[in-house]
Write an enzyme that holds these catalytic residues in place. Structure first.
Site, PDB file in Angstrom:
ATOM      1  N   CYS A 160      46.741  37.508  31.406  1.00 19.63           N
ATOM      2  CA  CYS A 160      47.820  37.471  32.177  1.00 19.63           C
ATOM      3  C   CYS A 160      49.103  38.141  31.238  1.00 19.63           C
ATOM      4  O   CYS A 160      49.774  38.872  31.695  1.00 19.63           O
ATOM      5  CB  CYS A 160      48.156  36.261  32.496  1.00 19.63           C
ATOM      6  SG  CYS A 160      47.115  35.591  33.615  1.00 19.63           S
TER       7      CYS A 160
HETATM    8  N1  LIG Z   1      42.513  33.709  34.340  1.00 19.38           N
HETATM    9  C1  LIG Z   1      43.664  33.391  34.654  1.00 19.38           C
HETATM   10  O1  LIG Z   1      44.253  32.598  34.015  1.00 19.38           O
HETATM   11  C2  LIG Z   1      44.365  34.039  35.726  1.00 19.38           C
HETATM   12  C3  LIG Z   1      45.410  33.308  36.352  1.00 19.38           C
HETATM   13  C4  LIG Z   1      46.119  33.782  37.389  1.00 19.38           C
HETATM   14  C5  LIG Z   1      45.813  35.132  38.019  1.00 19.38           C
HETATM   15  N2  LIG Z   1      44.606  35.763  37.339  1.00 19.38           N
HETATM   16  C6  LIG Z   1      44.135  37.158  37.910  1.00 19.38           C
HETATM   17  O2  LIG Z   1      43.109  36.780  38.715  1.00 19.38           O
HETATM   18  C7  LIG Z   1      42.172  37.931  38.697  1.00 19.38           C
HETATM   19  C8  LIG Z   1      40.686  37.673  38.250  1.00 19.38           C
HETATM   20  O3  LIG Z   1      40.917  37.133  36.901  1.00 19.38           O
HETATM   21  P1  LIG Z   1      39.792  36.087  36.209  1.00 19.38           P
HETATM   22  O4  LIG Z   1      40.367  35.632  34.865  1.00 19.38           O
HETATM   23  O5  LIG Z   1      39.091  35.424  37.269  1.00 19.38           O
HETATM   24  O6  LIG Z   1      38.653  37.303  35.848  1.00 19.38           O
HETATM   25  P2  LIG Z   1      37.370  36.807  35.181  1.00 19.38           P
HETATM   26  O7  LIG Z   1      37.104  38.125  34.351  1.00 19.38           O
HETATM   27  O8  LIG Z   1      37.319  35.551  34.389  1.00 19.38           O
HETATM   28  O9  LIG Z   1      36.281  37.014  36.504  1.00 19.38           O
HETATM   29  C9  LIG Z   1      36.216  38.209  37.182  1.00 19.38           C
HETATM   30  C10 LIG Z   1      34.730  38.164  38.047  1.00 19.38           C
HETATM   31  O10 LIG Z   1      34.632  39.029  38.716  1.00 19.38           O
HETATM   32  C11 LIG Z   1      33.438  39.604  38.512  1.00 19.38           C
HETATM   33  N3  LIG Z   1      33.729  41.202  39.019  1.00 19.38           N
HETATM   34  C12 LIG Z   1      34.318  42.383  38.577  1.00 19.38           C
HETATM   35  N4  LIG Z   1      34.208  43.112  39.419  1.00 19.38           N
HETATM   36  C13 LIG Z   1      33.495  42.745  40.544  1.00 19.38           C
HETATM   37  C14 LIG Z   1      32.984  43.275  41.694  1.00 19.38           C
HETATM   38  N5  LIG Z   1      33.610  44.583  42.103  1.00 19.38           N
HETATM   39  N6  LIG Z   1      32.565  42.618  42.846  1.00 19.38           N
HETATM   40  C15 LIG Z   1      32.165  41.229  42.314  1.00 19.38           C
HETATM   41  N7  LIG Z   1      32.538  40.754  41.163  1.00 19.38           N
HETATM   42  C16 LIG Z   1      33.249  41.530  40.245  1.00 19.38           C
HETATM   43  C17 LIG Z   1      33.161  39.729  37.128  1.00 19.38           C
HETATM   44  O11 LIG Z   1      31.790  39.795  36.846  1.00 19.38           O
HETATM   45  C18 LIG Z   1      33.839  38.323  36.676  1.00 19.38           C
HETATM   46  O12 LIG Z   1      32.733  37.278  36.712  1.00 19.38           O
HETATM   47  C19 LIG Z   1      43.189  38.909  37.805  1.00 19.38           C
HETATM   48  O13 LIG Z   1      43.851  39.824  38.508  1.00 19.38           O
HETATM   49  C20 LIG Z   1      43.810  38.067  36.742  1.00 19.38           C
HETATM   50  O14 LIG Z   1      44.982  38.832  36.675  1.00 19.38           O
HETATM   51  C21 LIG Z   1      43.944  35.184  36.425  1.00 19.38           C
END
Ligand SMILES: NC(=O)c1ccc[n+]([C@@H]2O[C@H](COP(=O)([O-])OP(=O)(O)OC[C@H]3O[C@@H](n4cnc5c(N)ncnc54)[C@H](O)[C@@H]3O)[C@@H](O)[C@H]2O)c1
Length: 401
Positions: free
Chosen positions: A257
């Site tokens: 983030c």
């Molecule tokens: N991690 C955090 O603390 C957090 C907090 C708030 C917002 N976010 C936002 O949330 C979003 C997701 O982040 P995250 O941390 O969960 O990511 P992450 O990498 O932990 O998880 C993403 C998942 O999506 C899967 N993926 C990727 N492309 C895909 C597709 N086309 N179809 C199906 N699955 C797919 C990946 O295999 C992975 O398991 C981002 O935009 C991030 O900025 C994250």
């Protein structure tokens, strides 16, 4: 109702766990290993207990899949895929695009599409909706909403239930359905007037943190130059009951983030001819901290690190998580190696990283502490090397910021 959640990572699995208490959840992820593991009842995310996954599986309220057609009968689909930066540090909506394709190819009846991935204002209206329509071929009247995720992995006091949730639909009907969905497992919903406001608010929250972290990182350098303690000064400033919020210095920022989201805001600002000077400079200051730390360590060690064994303690980007994305430890290690140090790292929470594994907490010439997990004992770190440099402010009686 049946909910499809695209992406079963930090955000998607956390949402699955809360939504799975009430709804039937299809957790779609294109990573077959994660899908297999989840269907065996094993969580890969801190804060989502394997027990909970097993309970949802046994109750028939959850299934993980990488088969798109399993999403065909959902009523709501939530997008929770990564939104990283491209190699030239521009917003990369490639994962969002691929999620839109999955939705379009597999969901042939009107549903509510909610985006939880972080992105710049206009993503829902100008990117997600058109992409789904383009890939769908025949027109389908989906409804669209945004509800930016605010989860802080590893945090115990705030979770999906008690963190107020922003949301906005592209239409009043989309807003109404979105409120109805989240109200089942969130205590407080905050509707804003447009998806763009919700998208911008999420980016600004993290930009606020990024800029303040950069400010305190710069201040740590000023305090050292003045020969005063940055921590004592911050504690002193923090006695003011209003108008001040304490941030603490570090070797830099990491995670998905803080190093990423502000750049999404800067990119959209510059595209619209607006300045993003604070954001750009804050990013530079935070990135330069790793070099500053290594400069200090080198200066304290006779001006050379050539051949010295250096143990970097904690390579996760923050305490008590195994997440190494954009971790400041990587830059610290790079700077140390450039100066001829023989670097190993200790982090039993991360375990393996970049084809290496966690080294014992002992026997180094120098230890540089980047992240202190709760499970790491201060005495063990202090005993691991004759010279210890702490960037976390958690160790007493050693060198540090
Ligand atoms: N991690 C955090 O603390 C957090 C907090 C708030 C917002 N976010 C936002 O949330 C979003 C997701 O982040 P995250 O941390 O969960 O990511 P992450 O990498 O932990 O998880 C993403 C998942 O999506 C899967 N993926 C990727 N492309 C895909 C597709 N086309 N179809 C199906 N699955 C797919 C990946 O295999 C992975 O398991 C981002 O935009 C991030 O900025 C994250």
């Amino acid at each position: 109702m049946k909910i499809g959640i695209i992406g079963q990572g930090y955000v998607g699995l956390t949402i699955s766990a809360f939504a799975g208490e009430i709804f039937q959840v299809v957790g779609f992820d294109n990573n077959a290993r994660i899908v297999k593991q989840l269907n065996e009842g094993v969580s890969h995310i801190e804060g989502v207990e394997s027990n909970l996954i097993r309970k949802m599986l046994e109750g028939g309220r959850y299934v993980a899949t990488n088969v798109g057609s399993d999403l065909s009968d959902v009523d709501i689909v939530v997008i929770a895929v990564p939104t990283p930066l491209s190699p030239d540090r521009k917003p990369d909506l490639g994962y969002i695009d691929s999620a839109c394709k999955t939705i379009a190819e597999n969901i042939k009846k009107p549903v509510l599409v909610i985006n939880e991935s972080t992105s710049f204002p206009g993503t829902l209206r100008n990117y997600i909706k058109p992409a789904i329509e383009k890939y769908s071929g025949a027109p389908i009247e989906h409804m669209y909403a945004i509800s930016p995720e605010r989860v802080d992995p590893g945090r115990r006091d705030f979770n999906q239930k008690n963190t107020p949730r922003l949301f906005a639909g592209l239409t009043p009907e989309a807003s109404k359905l979105t409120r109805n969905f989240y109200s089942k497992f969130c205590d407080k919903l905050v509707e804003v007037s447009s998806p763009e406001v919700a998208e911008a608010a999420k980016l600004f929250e993290n930009t606020f943190r990024q800029v303040n972290i950069a400010l305190v990182n710069e201040f740590a350098q000023i305090a050292h130059a003045l020969g005063i303690s940055v921590y004592e000064t911050l504690d002193a400033a923090n006695t003011k009951p209003y108008g001040f919020m304490k941030f603490t210095p570090s070797a830099g920022v990491g995670g998905h983030c803080i190093p990423v989201d502000p750049t999404y805001l800067a990119a959209v600002a510059e595209e619209h001819g607006a300045p993003a000077t604070f954001i750009r400079r804050a990013n530079e200051v935070n990135l330069e901290m790793s070099k500053y730390v290594v400069d200090r360590v080198q200066a304290d060690n006779g001006g050379s690190l050539e051949g010295k064994s250096v143990l970097v303690v904690g390579v996760a980007y923050k305490p008590n998580v195994a997440d190494v994305r954009e971790t400041a430890a990587e830059l610290v290690i790079e700077h140390l190696r450039e100066r001829g140090a023989v670097v190993s790292w200790h982090d039993d929470v991360v375990g393996t990283w970049k084809s290496g594994s966690s080294a014992p907490l002992a026997g180094a010439d120098i230890a540089v502490v980047v992240t202190m997990h709760d499970s790491v004992k201060a005495a063990g770190v202090i005993a691991s090397a004759p010279y210890v440099f702490d960037t976390t402010g958690k160790l007493k009686g050693v060198h540090g910021l």
